[in-house]
Design a protein around this motif. Structure first.
Motif, PDB file in Angstrom:
ATOM      1  N   LEU A  64       3.687   3.755   9.974  1.00 36.25           N
ATOM      2  CA  LEU A  64       2.466   3.062   9.428  1.00 36.25           C
ATOM      3  C   LEU A  64       2.908   1.505   9.675  1.00 36.25           C
ATOM      4  O   LEU A  64       2.086   0.624   9.485  1.00 36.25           O
ATOM      5  CB  LEU A  64       2.457   2.955   7.777  1.00 36.25           C
ATOM      6  CG  LEU A  64       2.198   4.232   7.196  1.00 36.25           C
ATOM      7  CD1 LEU A  64       2.188   4.518   5.572  1.00 36.25           C
ATOM      8  CD2 LEU A  64       0.549   4.488   7.421  1.00 36.25           C
ATOM      9  N   GLY A  65       4.036   1.174  10.282  1.00 33.26           N
ATOM     10  CA  GLY A  65       4.521  -0.318  10.645  1.00 33.26           C
ATOM     11  C   GLY A  65       4.656  -0.881   9.503  1.00 33.26           C
ATOM     12  O   GLY A  65       4.606  -2.414   9.436  1.00 33.26           O
ATOM     13  N   PHE A  66       4.974  -0.421   8.244  1.00 34.90           N
ATOM     14  CA  PHE A  66       5.349  -1.329   7.235  1.00 34.90           C
ATOM     15  C   PHE A  66       7.103  -1.731   7.231  1.00 34.90           C
ATOM     16  O   PHE A  66       7.544  -2.692   6.530  1.00 34.90           O
ATOM     17  CB  PHE A  66       5.287  -0.787   5.904  1.00 34.90           C
ATOM     18  CG  PHE A  66       3.670  -0.361   5.450  1.00 34.90           C
ATOM     19  CD1 PHE A  66       2.602  -1.040   6.365  1.00 34.90           C
ATOM     20  CD2 PHE A  66       3.542   0.352   4.591  1.00 34.90           C
ATOM     21  CE1 PHE A  66       1.385  -1.070   5.962  1.00 34.90           C
ATOM     22  CE2 PHE A  66       1.938   0.375   4.311  1.00 34.90           C
ATOM     23  CZ  PHE A  66       1.248  -0.151   5.244  1.00 34.90           C
ATOM     24  N   ASP A  87       3.209  -6.537   8.212  1.00 31.69           N
ATOM     25  CA  ASP A  87       2.233  -5.538   7.681  1.00 31.69           C
ATOM     26  C   ASP A  87       2.581  -5.030   6.269  1.00 31.69           C
ATOM     27  O   ASP A  87       1.974  -4.835   5.343  1.00 31.69           O
ATOM     28  CB  ASP A  87       2.236  -4.465   8.492  1.00 31.69           C
ATOM     29  CG  ASP A  87       0.932  -4.613   9.730  1.00 31.69           C
ATOM     30  OD1 ASP A  87       0.277  -5.702   9.588  1.00 31.69           O
ATOM     31  OD2 ASP A  87       1.004  -3.782  10.794  1.00 31.69           O
ATOM     32  N   PHE A  91       0.940  -5.345   2.676  1.00 28.35           N
ATOM     33  CA  PHE A  91       0.593  -4.039   2.038  1.00 28.35           C
ATOM     34  C   PHE A  91       1.224  -4.241   0.483  1.00 28.35           C
ATOM     35  O   PHE A  91       0.401  -4.067  -0.426  1.00 28.35           O
ATOM     36  CB  PHE A  91       1.344  -3.087   2.538  1.00 28.35           C
ATOM     37  CG  PHE A  91       1.544  -1.530   1.637  1.00 28.35           C
ATOM     38  CD1 PHE A  91       0.381  -0.869   1.695  1.00 28.35           C
ATOM     39  CD2 PHE A  91       2.541  -1.162   1.235  1.00 28.35           C
ATOM     40  CE1 PHE A  91       0.496   0.319   0.817  1.00 28.35           C
ATOM     41  CE2 PHE A  91       2.878  -0.277   0.482  1.00 28.35           C
ATOM     42  CZ  PHE A  91       1.417   0.721   0.346  1.00 28.35           C
ATOM     43  N   GLN A  94      -1.158  -6.521  -1.523  1.00 26.97           N
ATOM     44  CA  GLN A  94      -2.354  -6.029  -2.114  1.00 26.97           C
ATOM     45  C   GLN A  94      -2.220  -5.119  -2.968  1.00 26.97           C
ATOM     46  O   GLN A  94      -2.854  -4.761  -4.077  1.00 26.97           O
ATOM     47  CB  GLN A  94      -2.956  -5.055  -0.804  1.00 26.97           C
ATOM     48  CG  GLN A  94      -3.497  -6.082   0.263  1.00 26.97           C
ATOM     49  CD  GLN A  94      -3.836  -5.156   1.360  1.00 26.97           C
ATOM     50  OE1 GLN A  94      -4.609  -4.147   1.340  1.00 26.97           O
ATOM     51  NE2 GLN A  94      -3.484  -5.863   2.609  1.00 26.97           N
TER      52      GLN A  94
END
Lengths: 168, 439
Positions: A64-66, A87, A91, A94
């Protein structure tokens, strides 16, 4: 939704980076045993408590690129380093996750070797037994590692410090 | 003659579609199979809700347990008189193989997630607790039941014994891949097990594979890879699992609320709802009982419970779209609110399911002693990790193997009367990709 993923991303925001998958496995397990609410299911494997769920979740977070994964070839094996990405930080922001403060525990765990954390995690795994039997069990299932008396005493002290609300 | 050495007067066989025959000669094994705790496994399906996707997948944990026992029996007969193998451990291996899944409950994956249970804990409890299984094992020798429990928990001192039952190429996986392929009817999942058994070698603390057998192992790894994507991760099965989990959540929530009374007291579920499950109660709950309650709950007062049970029983499953949490996190909160505005409870009708929520793993080499990989024994007796020697395994080891899906009841959305609201929901969902029908 994705609460368990968010908890892991938050872990990396606390730890900044972790080198070694084995070390990561043991760190999350030990934190779980210290009542930090990670929910990955662990079983006993060849090298101590291990979670397939954690392995897959980390892989998902990388996809997911986290998280960013860097692979190093160490001739006999690969070693992996993980850190949170921008990223991942977005995430997390949020998500608004509510986790206890466990920075000191993470710092303590990061400062120790994966061999030592394997010992600590294995002792935690058998923590329903009296201490003498725990040590005997560790010596049985970890016979090959040949942990010395000093290392075992160090692990006991380390566990007490981790659990002590005053010193950590 | 000591009980542990007693043989049946003639060999008994179970006809088996995967291994042709399962052979039993030991009295102990025969008695264990007849024990009520083992017979209970006939009433628990191996693949839970998969039969809603592949209608042939009705096989039980009983079938699989016998299969694992048979594979271990064959491995051991190949190991006799080889270095590192201690034949004194034979009966222990056979018992552990037979009993390794004893603690599985009905739809155990969903039950474990919702009620925070662990089937491995119950396997241990059945083996060492006050059960018929325990009586039989203790007749072998005092403390034998604990040894069997330790092998299954992977904490037994002899790692070679443990690795027969649980490792990256163990009897458990070899049976379920072939059995699940057979019963689902898919063409993947087949590999040359006879060849693998012939090239397995006992080493000091693990089973290794003679390097000439590498191609048979490659085939096993490939079938594992294909079975995961084609059967175990199947989106329709996951839809049924999502609904099942939500039924259990809803029933628990209703039980905990002060103002809801079930038409029929959910006796079998009470200890699960209260988080105090005793072994005796655990053993009483099988799939027939669960289906019985789901049947009754279709007539309950609560709209959500009634609807979810009706969906599960009649296979009216949720639809799904691919979900990318990276791109859609901001829209998630909006979607959640829109579902609420439309009167569709998002806690029960808007569900993200990830591949890590599933109980199956791919082959991964062990990294820096993280987990034990498959080792090949080379002609010079050195050991080499499989993916370092096999291009095929190396190629699939690094592939992306994760996905996330968003499940929801499309029929409920279609029925929303506020066109603007419905349009916005569809816009977000379709933004995720095409809505997939699960039929």
């Amino acid at each position: 939704m994705l609460d368990n993923h968010a908890k892991l991303v938050q872990f990396f925001s606390v730890a900044e980076s972790v080198t070694g998958r084995k070390k990561l496995q043991k760190m999350i397990y030990i934190l779980q045993k210290c009542n930090i609410p990670f929910e990955e299911k662990y079983n006993f494997h060849f090298y101590g408590p291990y979670s397939e769920e954690l392995t897959l979740r980390i892989e998902e977070l990388c996809n997911l690129g986290f998280l960013n994964e860097v692979k190093e070839d160490k001739s006999n094996y690969y070693q992996y380093n993980y850190r949170i990405t921008s990223d991942g930080k977005d995430f997390l922001q949020q998500f608004g996750l509510d986790m206890p403060d466990y920075q000191i525990k993470v710092d303590k765990l990061k400062s120790r070797s994966s061999r030592f954390l394997e010992l600590v995690a294995t002792m935690f795994y058998f923590d329903d037994l009296p201490m003498e039997e725990t040590i005997e069990k560790v010596r049985t299932v970890k016979a090959k590692q040949k942990y010395s008396d000093e290392e075992i005493q160090d692990a006991i002290q380390f566990i007490n410090e981790l659990k002590d609300p005053v010193t950590q | 003659m000591a009980y542990k050495d007693q043989k049946l007067s003639e060999e008994k066989v179970f006809k088996d579609p995967v291994h042709r025959y399962v052979h039993v000669r030991d009295r102990v094994i025969w008695d264990l199979i007849a024990a009520p705790e083992f017979q209970r496994l006939r009433r628990i399906k191996q693949l839970g809700t998969t039969n809603l996707t592949f209608h042939g997948a009705e096989h039980s944990r009983f079938n699989h347990s016998l299969g694992v026992y048979e594979i271990v029996r064959r491995i051991i007969s190949n190991f006799e008189n080889r270095p590192h193998w201690n034949n004194e451990e034979r009966l222990l291996c056979l018992c552990a193989a037979l009993l390794h899944d004893l603690g599985h409950g009905p739809f155990s994956h969903s039950f474990e997630k919702v009620f925070k249970l662990d089937h491995e804990y119950f396997t241990q409890q059945i083996i060492i607790g006050d059960t018929k299984i325990n009586n039989i094992l203790e007749k072998v020798s005092p403390g034998f039941s604990q040894k069997v429990a330790d092998v299954i928990a992977k904490t037994y001192k002899d790692k070679l014994v443990v690795s027969l039952i649980s490792s990256q190429i163990d009897a458990d996986r070899m049976d379920y891949l072939q059995r699940d392929a057979y019963y689902t009817g898919v063409s993947y999942g087949h590999f040359d097990m006879e060849r693998i058994l012939r090239v397995m070698r006992p080493m000091e603390d693990q089973v290794v594979i003679k390097s000439t057998g590498m191609h048979a192992v490659e085939d096993y790894i490939m079938s594992r890879y294909q079975m995961y994507w084609q059967v175990y991760f199947h989106p329709v099965t996951r839809s049924a699992e999502v609904i099942l989990s939500k039924i259990l959540h809803r029933a628990k929530e209703l039980y905990e609320s002060d103002d809801f009374i079930f038409k029929l007291k959910p006796t079998h579920f009470i200890s699960f709802f209260e988080g105090k499950v005793k072994l005796e109660e655990y053993l009483k709950l099988d799939e027939s009982i669960v289906h019985y309650y789901f049947q009754l709950w279709q007539e309950e007062q609560d709209d959500i419970l009634r609807d979810l049970c009706e969906r599960f029983m009649n296979r009216r499953l949720f639809k799904y779209v691919e979900f990318n949490p990276n791109l859609q996190m901001k829209q998630w909160m909006e979607l959640y609110q829109l579902f609420q505005d439309a009167g569709i409870h998002p806690e029960y009708y808007l569900v993200v399911d990830s591949s890590s929520d599933l109980p199956y793993d791919f082959y991964r080499p062990g990294e820096e002693e993280e987990r034990l990989p498959i080792h090949l024994v080379m002609p010079d007796n050195s050991l080499k990790e499989l993916s370092r020697h096999s291009d095929i395994v190396e190629a699939i080891s690094g592939k992306k193997r994760t996905d996330h899906k968003l499940y929801f009841p499309k029929d409920r959305l279609d029925a929303v009367e506020d066109e603007q609201l419905k349009h916005r929901i569809i816009e977000i969902l379709y933004g995720q990709g095409e809505v997939k029908d699960v039929r």
